[in-house]
Design a protein around this motif. Structure first.
Motif, PDB file in Angstrom:
ATOM      1  N   SER A 287       0.827  -1.198   0.000  1.00  0.00           N
ATOM      2  CA  SER A 287       0.000   0.000   0.000  1.00  0.00           C
ATOM      3  C   SER A 287       0.864   1.251   0.000  1.00  0.00           C
ATOM      4  CB  SER A 287      -0.945  -0.005   1.183  1.00  0.00           C
ATOM      5  OG  SER A 287      -0.231  -0.242   2.355  1.00  0.00           O
TER       6      SER A 287
ATOM      7  N   SER B  19       1.785   1.682  -3.553  1.00  0.00           N
ATOM      8  CA  SER B  19       0.620   2.144  -4.303  1.00  0.00           C
ATOM      9  C   SER B  19       0.404   3.629  -4.072  1.00  0.00           C
ATOM     10  CB  SER B  19      -0.646   1.413  -3.852  1.00  0.00           C
ATOM     11  OG  SER B  19      -0.525   0.066  -4.076  1.00  0.00           O
TER      12      SER B  19
ATOM     13  N   SER C  92      -3.670   2.682   2.135  1.00  0.00           N
ATOM     14  CA  SER C  92      -4.554   2.445   0.993  1.00  0.00           C
ATOM     15  C   SER C  92      -5.750   3.392   1.036  1.00  0.00           C
ATOM     16  CB  SER C  92      -4.998   0.988   0.917  1.00  0.00           C
ATOM     17  OG  SER C  92      -5.563   0.587   2.113  1.00  0.00           O
TER      18      SER C  92
END
Lengths: 313, 253
Positions: A115, A118, A182
């Motif tokens: 995450s 990301s 996230s």
């Protein structure tokens, strides 16, 4: 040395299997080079590789089309090499993470690396360098890498609160950081209102080797190899790690320090891989288990074989 | 050889578990520690084998300052059988016992024939040779405990610490466990719940209550009805068993 027959049979079986795997490995490399949208015969593949690696001394590519040579050399070879080292790195750091947190469900992404990466990537795509230039490609990787590291350090910090770092705390703080990061990514995507950007974020997070190129490879290869060799040399400590803190102390190894070092190094490796190829799931989780099934939990064999079998994927 | 503990204080969180404990014992014998749950037996043992760090105090084994010596060196001398035998990953029995050689190894050193021979011996001593390639997790509680003991033997320690080694074992394994430890002929410090076992096997006993040692002596001298009532809060009559001629206990509330 080993009196039991069963043991001997088992190790013969392992040697045979390893031998078979090596052959299969070589074959799968050549096969994956040859197959694709443009089918290229194995002989041509072989000729091209021979020619390129020997610097033109060996092999004969005169009667092969230039386009074919380019496909093999500039598109497929980097991808195959990249996949080899990505697999190697993911499987190795998966095995390490499982030992570090003493949890068979652990994978390289357990510490929020995924995450984090990301978030870094989303940030890069949505805010600023979303265009398709090479410069932005590098930036995407870089910010994913930074995101991964940031997440790792957050996890380390969290799990150090309140005295000794235990594996339970590590897993818990990994999960927390994962959700925080996230949700930040989701927030950015929600606020961005940029359809093209959303598409590329999704594409990135699916994981892909398509971006492989010769320029990216050296760093990945060197880092992956160095770290894998390092971990393979640590088999004693990794083995005692599986027994838990208490038992490890009675075997003369206090785990706290090693756990931290291993985690940072494995995170570096994973971060680098994620930055290069996006999120590729399950390799880091499953390969160590498959290898354990075949070769047992001893890290002396486990780490090299994880790397090797991971390299298949 | 001797084990000397001076003014030991151990805290877990904010609670002081062991308060100003000192003892000095001869480690060439079979020494037991008895006491109720939560009396600090395990904490004391954990501090000795460096799993816990005390707030204050000193521990010397054979003149070696345990608290200021690296874990590796201490673990070459001390063998520990604890209560922590759960694993999430599987090893074969052989690998498990081979791990006992860890403290004698440098990081990159590989296992030699000598190591394998030592492991084979340890397995044979514990009657585990036929289990060698079984997976550790598939074993029964008693077998697991014997594997752990074999792992300690493979370490070739000078002194052994056992924390309630007979927990979860049936009567036969309890006796076998104690017998095999006794037969090793090295010094032993063992925490026990079963007073009968303590009376039968120990040369010397310490009784702990609330993190301090309240009594010590040979089993014959130590066990009194008052002491047992003080330690466990139960009534008890102590008598000589006419069949075995050893101390026996009868408990009631």
């Amino acid at each position: 040395m080993f009196s039991s027959k069963k043991w001997i049979q088992k190790s013969y079986y392992q040697i045979a299997l390893t031998f078979f795997l090596v052959i299969f490995f070589v074959f799968s490399i050549v096969f994956s080079l040859g197959s694709g949208q443009a089918e290229i015969s194995l002989i041509d593949v072989f000729q091209i590789l021979l020619y390129k690696f020997s610097g033109g001394v060996l092999g004969n590519i005169a009667d092969i089309e230039q386009a074919v040579v380019n496909i093999i050399w500039f598109v497929r070879t980097p991808r195959v090499l990249m996949s080899i080292f990505v697999g190697l790195g993911l499987a190795t750091s998966g095995a390490i993470m499982q030992a570090v947190v003493q949890n068979p469900l652990a994978d390289p992404y357990i510490l929020g690396i995924s995450s984090g990466a990301s978030l870094g990537a989303t940030f890069a795509i949505m805010i600023g360098f979303g265009s398709a230039s090479i410069f932005s490609q590098l930036n995407l990787s870089l910010s994913a890498f930074i995101g991964a590291l940031l997440a790792t350090f957050c996890v380390l910090f969290l799990s150090n609160i309140g005295g000794r770092m235990t594996s339970t705390k590590l897993v818990l703080s990994g999960t927390i950081i994962n959700s925080i990061f996230s949700s930040f990514s989701s927030l950015i995507i929600y606020l961005a209102d940029d359809a093209e950007g959303i598409k590329s974020v999704t594409f990135w997070s699916m994981g892909s080797l398509a971006s492989a190129s010769w320029s990216k490879l050296p760093l990945l290869i060197v880092v992956t190899l160095v770290i894998s060799v390092f971990f393979a040399s640590q088999f004693r400590i990794l083995n005692t790690m599986l027994l838990g803190d208490e038992a490890a102390v009675t075997l003369g190894i206090s785990l706290g320090k090693y756990r931290r070092i291993y985690m940072i190094i494995a995170s570096l490796l994973t971060g680098l891989i994620v930055a290069n190829s996006g999120m590729i799931g399950f390799v880091g989780l499953i390969i160590p288990h498959i290898v354990r099934g075949i070769y047992g939990s001893d890290h002396k064999k486990l780490v090299p074989m994880c790397g090797f079998i991971g390299a298949f994927f | 050889m001797s084990l000397d503990i001076q003014n030991l204080h151990v805290k877990l969180g904010k609670k002081e578990i062991i308060h100003d404990l000192s003892l000095s014992m001869n480690t060439n014998q079979f020494v037991g520690i008895i006491g109720a749950n939560g009396s600090g037996k395990s904490t004391l043992l954990k501090t000795i084998y460096k799993s816990l760090t005390p707030a204050k105090g000193r521990i010397y084994f054979d003149g070696l300052d345990i608290l200021h010596t690296p874990a590796k060196k201490v673990s070459q001398k001390l063998g520990v059988v604890g209560q922590f035998n759960e694993l999430s990953f599987d090893f074969t029995v052989f690998q498990m016992v081979l791990l006992g050689r860890t403290p004698h190894k440098k990081l990159l050193e590989s296992d030699t024939k000598e190591d394998f021979a030592i492991v084979e011996q340890a397995l044979a001593k514990m009657g585990l040779t036929s289990f060698k390639n079984e997976s550790f997790l598939s074993l029964s509680g008693g077998e697991k405990q014997r594997v752990i003991l074999a792992r300690v033997l493979a370490k070739q320690p000078e002194f052994m610490i056992l924390d309630e080694p007979t927990n979860h074992l049936d009567i036969r394994y309890q006796l076998e466990m104690m017998e095999s430890v006794k037969k090793l002929g090295i010094g032993v410090l063992v925490a026990l719940h079963d007073l009968q076992l303590a009376a039968n096997y120990c040369d010397y006993l310490y009784a702990m209550k609330d993190g301090a040692i309240v009594a010590f002596g040979t089993p014959e001298n130590l066990f009194t009805q008052d002491l047992i009532e003080d330690l466990y809060g139960i009534k008890c009559s102590i008598y000589k068993n006419p069949m075995t001629d050893k101390i026996a206990f009868h408990y009631y509330l």
